[in-house]
Write a protein that holds these residues in place. Structure first.
Motif, PDB file in Angstrom:
ATOM      1  N   GLN A  85     -46.476 -21.534  10.537  1.00 40.16           N
ATOM      2  CA  GLN A  85     -45.855 -22.407   9.545  1.00 40.16           C
ATOM      3  C   GLN A  85     -46.936 -23.184   8.795  1.00 40.16           C
ATOM      4  O   GLN A  85     -48.081 -23.275   9.233  1.00 40.16           O
ATOM      5  N   THR A  86     -46.538 -23.753   7.666  1.00 42.55           N
ATOM      6  CA  THR A  86     -47.473 -24.630   6.969  1.00 42.55           C
ATOM      7  C   THR A  86     -47.750 -25.853   7.842  1.00 42.55           C
ATOM      8  O   THR A  86     -46.873 -26.294   8.607  1.00 42.55           O
ATOM      9  N   VAL A  87     -48.953 -26.380   7.725  1.00 41.15           N
ATOM     10  CA  VAL A  87     -49.334 -27.535   8.550  1.00 41.15           C
ATOM     11  C   VAL A  87     -48.413 -28.718   8.280  1.00 41.15           C
ATOM     12  O   VAL A  87     -47.995 -29.416   9.209  1.00 41.15           O
ATOM     13  N   THR A  88     -48.076 -28.936   7.006  1.00 38.38           N
ATOM     14  CA  THR A  88     -47.229 -30.071   6.655  1.00 38.38           C
ATOM     15  C   THR A  88     -45.859 -29.972   7.301  1.00 38.38           C
ATOM     16  O   THR A  88     -45.342 -30.944   7.862  1.00 38.38           O
ATOM     17  N   SER A  89     -45.245 -28.798   7.251  1.00 37.67           N
ATOM     18  CA  SER A  89     -43.929 -28.629   7.867  1.00 37.67           C
ATOM     19  C   SER A  89     -44.010 -28.705   9.385  1.00 37.67           C
ATOM     20  O   SER A  89     -43.096 -29.216  10.043  1.00 37.67           O
ATOM     21  N   ASP A  90     -45.109 -28.221   9.957  1.00 40.55           N
ATOM     22  CA  ASP A  90     -45.298 -28.279  11.404  1.00 40.55           C
ATOM     23  C   ASP A  90     -45.389 -29.731  11.866  1.00 40.55           C
ATOM     24  O   ASP A  90     -44.797 -30.127  12.874  1.00 40.55           O
ATOM     25  N   ILE A  91     -46.150 -30.541  11.128  1.00 37.11           N
ATOM     26  CA  ILE A  91     -46.270 -31.955  11.470  1.00 37.11           C
ATOM     27  C   ILE A  91     -44.947 -32.676  11.252  1.00 37.11           C
ATOM     28  O   ILE A  91     -44.519 -33.489  12.081  1.00 37.11           O
ATOM     29  N   ALA A  92     -44.273 -32.365  10.140  1.00 40.76           N
ATOM     30  CA  ALA A  92     -43.003 -33.031   9.829  1.00 40.76           C
ATOM     31  C   ALA A  92     -41.947 -32.769  10.898  1.00 40.76           C
ATOM     32  O   ALA A  92     -41.136 -33.644  11.216  1.00 40.76           O
ATOM     33  N   SER A  93     -41.958 -31.555  11.469  1.00 38.54           N
ATOM     34  CA  SER A  93     -40.965 -31.222  12.493  1.00 38.54           C
ATOM     35  C   SER A  93     -41.172 -32.015  13.781  1.00 38.54           C
ATOM     36  O   SER A  93     -40.241 -32.163  14.569  1.00 38.54           O
ATOM     37  N   HIS A  94     -42.395 -32.513  13.997  1.00 38.72           N
ATOM     38  CA  HIS A  94     -42.683 -33.313  15.197  1.00 38.72           C
ATOM     39  C   HIS A  94     -42.726 -34.810  14.905  1.00 38.72           C
ATOM     40  O   HIS A  94     -42.830 -35.614  15.837  1.00 38.72           O
TER      41      HIS A  94
END
Length: 315
Positions: A85-94
């Motif tokens: 996944q994109t880093v931004t979406s990965d961080i946002a999901s957590h």
């Protein structure tokens, strides 16, 4: 406004430096940069060519940084090596559960720490003050992960009151139950610190002549506390509160790991262990941005609360 403009310029300068250091993590990672970015994927010529083109690895280092910085400004930090996944979406999901945990802990810190500190500062030398001082030293001495394990054993095993694993199903009541022990574990040391800071600030103000004069005039304790003591003791407490807000992020790493919350802290640990450099870069950048923004906010609030600070800035 001049002070705020100078501080904003300072924030921009710090973030440029931080972004350069964050980008340098890729070059400083052990082994080949291409191998690091490929992760578990086979090193086929096509995959190597794709990674080289995506991250501009055939360009000079400063050109690579400039391309990365331009993408970072738009929120594009590349893709996670592990999840794809994109880093931004990965961080946002957590991020959601970490923000909820931090907010819960902050409410506990402000509600308990400031209240207890005010009472102890007004009643210096009393039994309550001595007991508070002793407990605050004990609270500051206890590491967060030790408190987490102790709370898990006491309230999750011996007396099964709160869940000790995961963040729940997202329902408000269930989420509060799951975050209660982590929030308490995260808040214990910070409550102790802000109790001592508030007590010292309030005690210093209580001894001032204008407070003695207000008492001699017959003003009630509530008015003296609100209009004289709290207003003049607020600045150091706000500065300490800013440091505690920063500590909420770093302290969440261990607490989330103990309670398996799946937040940003646990994501950071997993990314470091798996050498997922793009995610580590994104997390480091956002954490640095959070820290400098909190510092800027504290400076501005201090200017508003303390006229002496404004006079110093003008001079």
């Amino acid at each position: 406004m001049t002070f705020v403009a100078r501080r904003l310029a300072w924030v921009i300068g710090i973030m440029v430096l931080v972004s350069f250091l964050v980008f340098s993590l890729l070059a400083a990672s052990p082994g080949s940069v291409v191998a690091t970015l490929l992760g578990a994927r086979p090193a086929t010529p096509e995959a190597i060519e794709q990674v080289t083109a995506q991250y501009h690895l055939d360009s000079p280092f400063l050109v690579q940084y400039w391309d990365w910085a331009k993408s970072a400004l738009s929120g594009d930090f590349g893709r996670s090596i592990q999840s794809g996944q994109t880093v931004t979406s990965d961080i946002a999901s957590h991020l959601t559960i970490t923000l909820q945990l931090a907010l819960y802990a902050l409410v506990l810190v402000l509600a308990l720490g400031i209240t207890i500190g005010i009472v102890a500062g007004i009643r210096q030398g009393s039994l309550f003050d001595r007991a508070t001082s002793g407990l605050s030293v004990l609270g500051m001495s206890a590491p967060g992960f030790v408190v987490s394990i102790l709370l898990s054993y006491l309230f999750g095993v011996l007396v099964s009151i709160f869940p000790v694993y995961g963040g729940g199903n997202g329902d408000f009541t269930d989420r509060v139950e799951h975050l209660t022990l982590p929030a308490v574990a995260l808040a214990v040391g910070m409550i102790a610190l802000i109790v001592r800071q508030t007590r010292a600030a309030v005690g210093d103000v209580v001894d001032q002549d204008y407070v003695t004069f207000a008492r001699a005039r017959g003003l009630n304790l509530r008015r003296i506390t609100l209009h004289y003591v709290l207003r003049n003791a607020a600045a150091p407490v706000v500065n300490t509160g800013g440091l505690l807000a920063i500590h909420l992020v770093s302290g969440a790493v261990l607490v989330e790991s103990v309670f398996a919350l799946g937040g940003v802290g646990q994501l950071m640990v997993q990314s470091v262990e798996s050498k997922d450099i793009p995610v580590v870069q994104g997390l480091a950048f956002f954490i640095a941005l959070f820290v400098v923004c909190i510092n800027l906010l504290v400076d501005v609030v201090t200017l508003i609360l303390d006229p002496r600070t404004r006079d110093g800035v003008r001079r």
